[in-house]
Write an enzyme that holds these catalytic residues in place. Structure first.
Site, PDB file in Angstrom:
ATOM      1  N   ALA A  12     -11.027 -10.773   0.864  1.00 32.08           N
ATOM      2  CA  ALA A  12     -12.547  -9.825  -0.009  1.00 32.08           C
ATOM      3  C   ALA A  12     -13.634 -10.766   0.634  1.00 32.08           C
ATOM      4  O   ALA A  12     -15.073 -10.248   0.907  1.00 32.08           O
ATOM      5  CB  ALA A  12     -12.861 -10.486  -0.809  1.00 32.08           C
ATOM      6  N   GLN A  15     -14.754  -9.312   7.164  1.00 28.25           N
ATOM      7  CA  GLN A  15     -15.995  -9.041   7.837  1.00 28.25           C
ATOM      8  C   GLN A  15     -15.674  -7.470   7.066  1.00 28.25           C
ATOM      9  O   GLN A  15     -16.494  -6.100   6.665  1.00 28.25           O
ATOM     10  CB  GLN A  15     -15.974  -8.824   8.826  1.00 28.25           C
ATOM     11  CG  GLN A  15     -14.666  -7.898   9.969  1.00 28.25           C
ATOM     12  CD  GLN A  15     -15.174  -7.605  11.189  1.00 28.25           C
ATOM     13  OE1 GLN A  15     -16.986  -6.696  11.285  1.00 28.25           O
ATOM     14  NE2 GLN A  15     -14.261  -7.259  11.870  1.00 28.25           N
ATOM     15  N   GLY A  17     -14.114  -6.276   4.290  1.00 27.09           N
ATOM     16  CA  GLY A  17     -14.089  -6.719   2.673  1.00 27.09           C
ATOM     17  C   GLY A  17     -16.345  -7.067   2.289  1.00 27.09           C
ATOM     18  O   GLY A  17     -16.611  -6.023   1.738  1.00 27.09           O
ATOM     19  N   ARG A  92      -2.847 -11.495  14.612  1.00 27.51           N
ATOM     20  CA  ARG A  92      -2.226 -11.974  15.612  1.00 27.51           C
ATOM     21  C   ARG A  92      -3.312 -12.871  16.615  1.00 27.51           C
ATOM     22  O   ARG A  92      -4.858 -12.900  16.988  1.00 27.51           O
ATOM     23  CB  ARG A  92      -2.084 -10.806  16.839  1.00 27.51           C
ATOM     24  CG  ARG A  92      -1.005 -11.269  17.093  1.00 27.51           C
ATOM     25  CD  ARG A  92      -0.696 -10.339  18.066  1.00 27.51           C
ATOM     26  NE  ARG A  92       0.589 -10.140  18.806  1.00 27.51           N
ATOM     27  CZ  ARG A  92       1.399  -9.383  18.525  1.00 27.51           C
ATOM     28  NH1 ARG A  92       1.585  -7.762  17.942  1.00 27.51           N
ATOM     29  NH2 ARG A  92       2.976  -9.262  19.010  1.00 27.51           N
ATOM     30  N   GLN A 112       2.206 -10.918  -2.598  1.00 32.14           N
ATOM     31  CA  GLN A 112       1.519 -10.285  -3.350  1.00 32.14           C
ATOM     32  C   GLN A 112       2.035  -9.103  -4.153  1.00 32.14           C
ATOM     33  O   GLN A 112       1.591  -8.305  -4.948  1.00 32.14           O
ATOM     34  CB  GLN A 112       0.205  -9.263  -2.024  1.00 32.14           C
ATOM     35  CG  GLN A 112      -1.001 -10.362  -1.627  1.00 32.14           C
ATOM     36  CD  GLN A 112      -1.608 -10.400  -0.919  1.00 32.14           C
ATOM     37  OE1 GLN A 112      -1.575  -8.814  -0.830  1.00 32.14           O
ATOM     38  NE2 GLN A 112      -2.588 -11.180  -0.555  1.00 32.14           N
ATOM     39  N   VAL A 129      -4.540  -1.957   4.516  1.00 28.45           N
ATOM     40  CA  VAL A 129      -5.155  -2.004   5.327  1.00 28.45           C
ATOM     41  C   VAL A 129      -5.184  -3.705   6.494  1.00 28.45           C
ATOM     42  O   VAL A 129      -4.467  -3.235   7.833  1.00 28.45           O
ATOM     43  CB  VAL A 129      -6.048  -2.265   5.610  1.00 28.45           C
ATOM     44  CG1 VAL A 129      -7.852  -2.426   6.694  1.00 28.45           C
ATOM     45  CG2 VAL A 129      -7.083  -0.468   4.283  1.00 28.45           C
ATOM     46  N   ASN A 131      -3.653  -5.221   9.100  1.00 27.12           N
ATOM     47  CA  ASN A 131      -2.122  -5.102  10.197  1.00 27.12           C
ATOM     48  C   ASN A 131      -1.061  -6.208  10.655  1.00 27.12           C
ATOM     49  O   ASN A 131      -1.583  -7.404   9.556  1.00 27.12           O
ATOM     50  CB  ASN A 131      -3.092  -5.538  11.198  1.00 27.12           C
ATOM     51  CG  ASN A 131      -3.453  -3.908  11.769  1.00 27.12           C
ATOM     52  OD1 ASN A 131      -2.903  -2.991  10.753  1.00 27.12           O
ATOM     53  ND2 ASN A 131      -4.737  -3.942  12.155  1.00 27.12           N
ATOM     54  N   ASP A 159      -7.951   6.240  11.929  1.00 24.70           N
ATOM     55  CA  ASP A 159      -7.657   6.632  12.887  1.00 24.70           C
ATOM     56  C   ASP A 159      -7.303   8.350  12.787  1.00 24.70           C
ATOM     57  O   ASP A 159      -7.916   8.868  14.511  1.00 24.70           O
ATOM     58  CB  ASP A 159      -6.074   6.804  13.083  1.00 24.70           C
ATOM     59  CG  ASP A 159      -5.273   4.818  13.543  1.00 24.70           C
ATOM     60  OD1 ASP A 159      -6.162   4.865  14.515  1.00 24.70           O
ATOM     61  OD2 ASP A 159      -4.808   4.779  12.184  1.00 24.70           O
ATOM     62  N   ARG A 162     -10.980   9.102  14.382  1.00 23.62           N
ATOM     63  CA  ARG A 162     -11.538   8.488  15.168  1.00 23.62           C
ATOM     64  C   ARG A 162     -11.965  10.330  15.841  1.00 23.62           C
ATOM     65  O   ARG A 162     -11.838  10.681  16.366  1.00 23.62           O
ATOM     66  CB  ARG A 162     -10.881   7.598  15.497  1.00 23.62           C
ATOM     67  CG  ARG A 162     -11.468   6.600  15.183  1.00 23.62           C
ATOM     68  CD  ARG A 162     -10.235   5.098  15.779  1.00 23.62           C
ATOM     69  NE  ARG A 162     -10.862   3.588  15.216  1.00 23.62           N
ATOM     70  CZ  ARG A 162     -10.488   2.233  15.410  1.00 23.62           C
ATOM     71  NH1 ARG A 162      -9.169   2.294  15.426  1.00 23.62           N
ATOM     72  NH2 ARG A 162     -10.957   1.205  15.259  1.00 23.62           N
ATOM     73  N   HIS A 187       0.070   3.188  12.865  1.00 25.17           N
ATOM     74  CA  HIS A 187      -1.556   2.466  13.392  1.00 25.17           C
ATOM     75  C   HIS A 187      -0.651   1.202  14.019  1.00 25.17           C
ATOM     76  O   HIS A 187      -0.691  -0.127  13.633  1.00 25.17           O
ATOM     77  CB  HIS A 187      -1.738   1.779  11.976  1.00 25.17           C
ATOM     78  CG  HIS A 187      -2.859   1.040  12.498  1.00 25.17           C
ATOM     79  ND1 HIS A 187      -3.959   2.535  12.659  1.00 25.17           N
ATOM     80  CD2 HIS A 187      -3.736  -0.198  12.326  1.00 25.17           C
ATOM     81  CE1 HIS A 187      -4.958   1.249  12.999  1.00 25.17           C
ATOM     82  NE2 HIS A 187      -4.806   0.233  12.539  1.00 25.17           N
TER      83      HIS A 187
HETATM   84  P1  NAX Z   1     -11.355 -11.369   8.830  1.00 24.32           P
HETATM   85  O1  NAX Z   1     -10.197 -11.614   9.403  1.00 24.32           O
HETATM   86  O2  NAX Z   1     -12.834 -11.125   8.687  1.00 24.32           O
HETATM   87  O3  NAX Z   1     -11.014 -10.788   7.183  1.00 24.32           O
HETATM   88  C1  NAX Z   1      -9.450 -11.490   6.484  1.00 24.32           C
HETATM   89  C2  NAX Z   1      -9.790 -11.915   5.572  1.00 24.32           C
HETATM   90  O4  NAX Z   1      -8.918 -12.045   4.384  1.00 24.32           O
HETATM   91  C3  NAX Z   1     -10.459 -13.003   5.514  1.00 24.32           C
HETATM   92  O5  NAX Z   1     -11.808 -13.206   4.991  1.00 24.32           O
HETATM   93  C4  NAX Z   1      -9.568 -14.587   5.276  1.00 24.32           C
HETATM   94  O6  NAX Z   1      -9.610 -15.571   4.215  1.00 24.32           O
HETATM   95  C5  NAX Z   1      -8.357 -13.596   3.963  1.00 24.32           C
HETATM   96  N1  NAX Z   1      -7.618 -13.708   3.770  1.00 24.32           N
HETATM   97  C6  NAX Z   1      -5.605 -14.042   4.583  1.00 24.32           C
HETATM   98  N2  NAX Z   1      -5.314 -14.674   3.920  1.00 24.32           N
HETATM   99  C7  NAX Z   1      -5.504 -14.084   2.945  1.00 24.32           C
HETATM  100  C8  NAX Z   1      -4.242 -13.788   1.415  1.00 24.32           C
HETATM  101  N3  NAX Z   1      -3.303 -14.202   1.821  1.00 24.32           N
HETATM  102  N4  NAX Z   1      -4.813 -13.827   0.568  1.00 24.32           N
HETATM  103  C9  NAX Z   1      -6.625 -12.805   0.195  1.00 24.32           C
HETATM  104  N5  NAX Z   1      -7.092 -13.334   1.166  1.00 24.32           N
HETATM  105  C10 NAX Z   1      -6.647 -13.751   2.643  1.00 24.32           C
HETATM  106  O7  NAX Z   1     -10.332  -9.376   8.503  1.00 24.32           O
HETATM  107  P2  NAX Z   1     -10.970  -7.775   8.807  1.00 24.32           P
HETATM  108  O8  NAX Z   1     -12.200  -7.467   9.892  1.00 24.32           O
HETATM  109  O9  NAX Z   1     -11.653  -7.541   7.950  1.00 24.32           O
HETATM  110  O10 NAX Z   1     -10.311  -6.962   9.111  1.00 24.32           O
HETATM  111  C11 NAX Z   1      -9.095  -7.490   7.858  1.00 24.32           C
HETATM  112  C12 NAX Z   1      -7.262  -6.803   7.951  1.00 24.32           C
HETATM  113  O11 NAX Z   1      -7.733  -5.457   8.802  1.00 24.32           O
HETATM  114  C13 NAX Z   1      -6.805  -7.515   9.933  1.00 24.32           C
HETATM  115  O12 NAX Z   1      -5.495  -7.230   9.576  1.00 24.32           O
HETATM  116  C14 NAX Z   1      -6.867  -5.873  10.811  1.00 24.32           C
HETATM  117  O13 NAX Z   1      -6.094  -5.842  11.938  1.00 24.32           O
HETATM  118  C15 NAX Z   1      -7.258  -4.601  10.204  1.00 24.32           C
HETATM  119  N6  NAX Z   1      -7.736  -3.586  10.715  1.00 24.32           N
HETATM  120  C16 NAX Z   1      -6.889  -2.257   9.518  1.00 24.32           C
HETATM  121  C17 NAX Z   1      -7.255  -1.373  10.055  1.00 24.32           C
HETATM  122  C18 NAX Z   1      -6.629  -0.412  10.392  1.00 24.32           C
HETATM  123  O14 NAX Z   1      -7.360   1.345  10.376  1.00 24.32           O
HETATM  124  N7  NAX Z   1      -5.685  -0.216   9.233  1.00 24.32           N
HETATM  125  C19 NAX Z   1      -8.585  -0.890  10.873  1.00 24.32           C
HETATM  126  C20 NAX Z   1      -9.142  -2.095  10.679  1.00 24.32           C
HETATM  127  C21 NAX Z   1      -8.627  -3.779  11.090  1.00 24.32           C
HETATM  128  O15 NAX Z   1      -8.460  -3.803  11.764  1.00 24.32           O
END
Ligand code: NAX
Length: 328
Positions: A12, A15, A17, A92, A112, A129, A131, A159, A162, A187
């Protein structure tokens, strides 16, 4: 007055979130007449920032927002959840092998999934969402044997959107005039955006485009590599567009697709189109009465077949890898 729908969002304080929570609270996820209660899950280091976001949510005075709970315990955050958006994941980092990445995410999505199994509401719908989204969804689903498998989905709607936008630009129509586009597979960079069944203003999209070279060399790579292009331009990965796609995915799941159209989502394969049963792969799907259904009976030409197979092969390898790690 209606009982609020419990929406759990993990990651949450990240970014996505930040781009997502305000839209959920304003009613865009479920509809303008559906009250929501937010349940935010973060890791301990993220709790303070999540509290800050919660303060801002308060300050919006959203009429539909009926509560915000914040926790670092999945068993608390998934309590009574009707919708779960699993956004937080382990990114990664440099030098990380794929096996390490899958293992690190298994450490997140397995517990989870179990917490969802033990604490979520009976009608729980899960969108992953974070990855690698498809395989993370598979891990969570495997850890939730009491929840129907089809309630676990992975996001390929970004996707899909897009692809809609790129095709609209190419053919000079509004996105609303494009129907029946499909993202197949994972994805990831192997995903396959398919225009052969799509319609552009009522005509077959492949015939309107009439340029296989453009499909192979421009359209497909532009869609598949868009995430990297955003990082390159913005200095940060897609956030608002990813949040928008998550909203679209759940909104469609709950409220249905339009007649004569479909969308794309990562759903559990029933073996359709040669995708091995149980893999969470992107398909053309319709939604009705709160259920996704894979569109059946489409003819798959040679151009599409090889590309779908390549992406599905990658999903199978990911499944084998997480099986080897004891995650499913
Ligand atoms: P951020 O790094 O800004 O935020 C991730 C948040 O998750 C952080 O606040 C972190 O503290 C928290 N977190 C980590 N482990 C956790 C856990 N075990 N329980 C609860 N919270 C946890 O990443 P953000 O840009 O928000 O992206 C989040 C994810 O979306 C990434 O894995 C990213 O690769 C993936 N995406 C997926 C997309 C899709 O189309 N499926 C597209 C956008 C994005 O790249």
């Amino acid at each position: 007055t209606r009982t609020p729908v419990n929406v759990t969002v993990t990651g949450a304080a990240g970014q996505i979130g930040y781009a997502l929570l305000f839209r959920i609270a304003s009613g865009q996820l479920l509809g303008p007449d559906v009250p929501v209660a937010l349940r935010l899950l973060e890791i301990p280091q993220g709790l303070k920032a999540a509290e800050g976001t919660a303060m801002e949510l308060d300050d919006c005075a959203f009429p539909l927002l009926r509560g915000i709970d914040i926790s670092d315990d999945p068993n608390v955050a998934f309590e009574g959840a009707n919708v779960a958006l699993l956004v937080g994941a382990r990114p990664r980092t440099k030098g990380m092998e794929r096996g390490d990445l899958l293992e690190a995410n298994g450490g997140i999505f397995k517990p989870q999934g179990k917490a969802i199994n033990d604490h979520a509401a009976d009608d729980i719908k899960v969108l992953v969402v974070g990855n690698p989204a498809n395989t993370n969804a598979l891990i969570a689903q495997a850890a939730a044997p009491d929840v129907p498998a089809e309630r676990f989905t992975a996001m390929t709607r970004l996707d899909h959107n897009r692809a809609l936008s790129q095709l609209a630009k190419k053919t000079g129509v509004q996105v609303s005039e494009i129907k029946k586009l499909t993202i197949w597979g994972n994805h990831s960079a192997t995903q396959y955006p398919d225009v052969f069944h799509a319609e552009v203003a009522g005509k077959n999209a492949a015939e309107v485009v009439n340029d296989e070279q453009w499909l192979a060399d421009t359209f497909i790579p532009t869609v598949a590599k868009r995430g990297a292009a955003i990082i390159e331009a913005r200095g940060a990965s897609s956030a608002a567009s990813a949040a928008n796609a998550a909203i679209d995915h759940v909104h469609t799941w709950v409220n249905g697709t339009d007649t004569g159209d479909w969308t794309s989502a990562g759903v559990v394969s029933d073996g359709s189109y040669g995708v091995p049963e149980g893999l969470i792969s992107s398909f053309p799907v319709t939604a009705k009465d709160g259920r996704f259904e894979i569109v059946q009976g489409l003819d798959i030409n040679e151009f599409s077949r090889t590309r779908i197979d390549t992406s599905v092969q990658e999903l199978e390898e990911e499944r084998e890898a997480v099986r080897g790690l004891g995650l499913i």
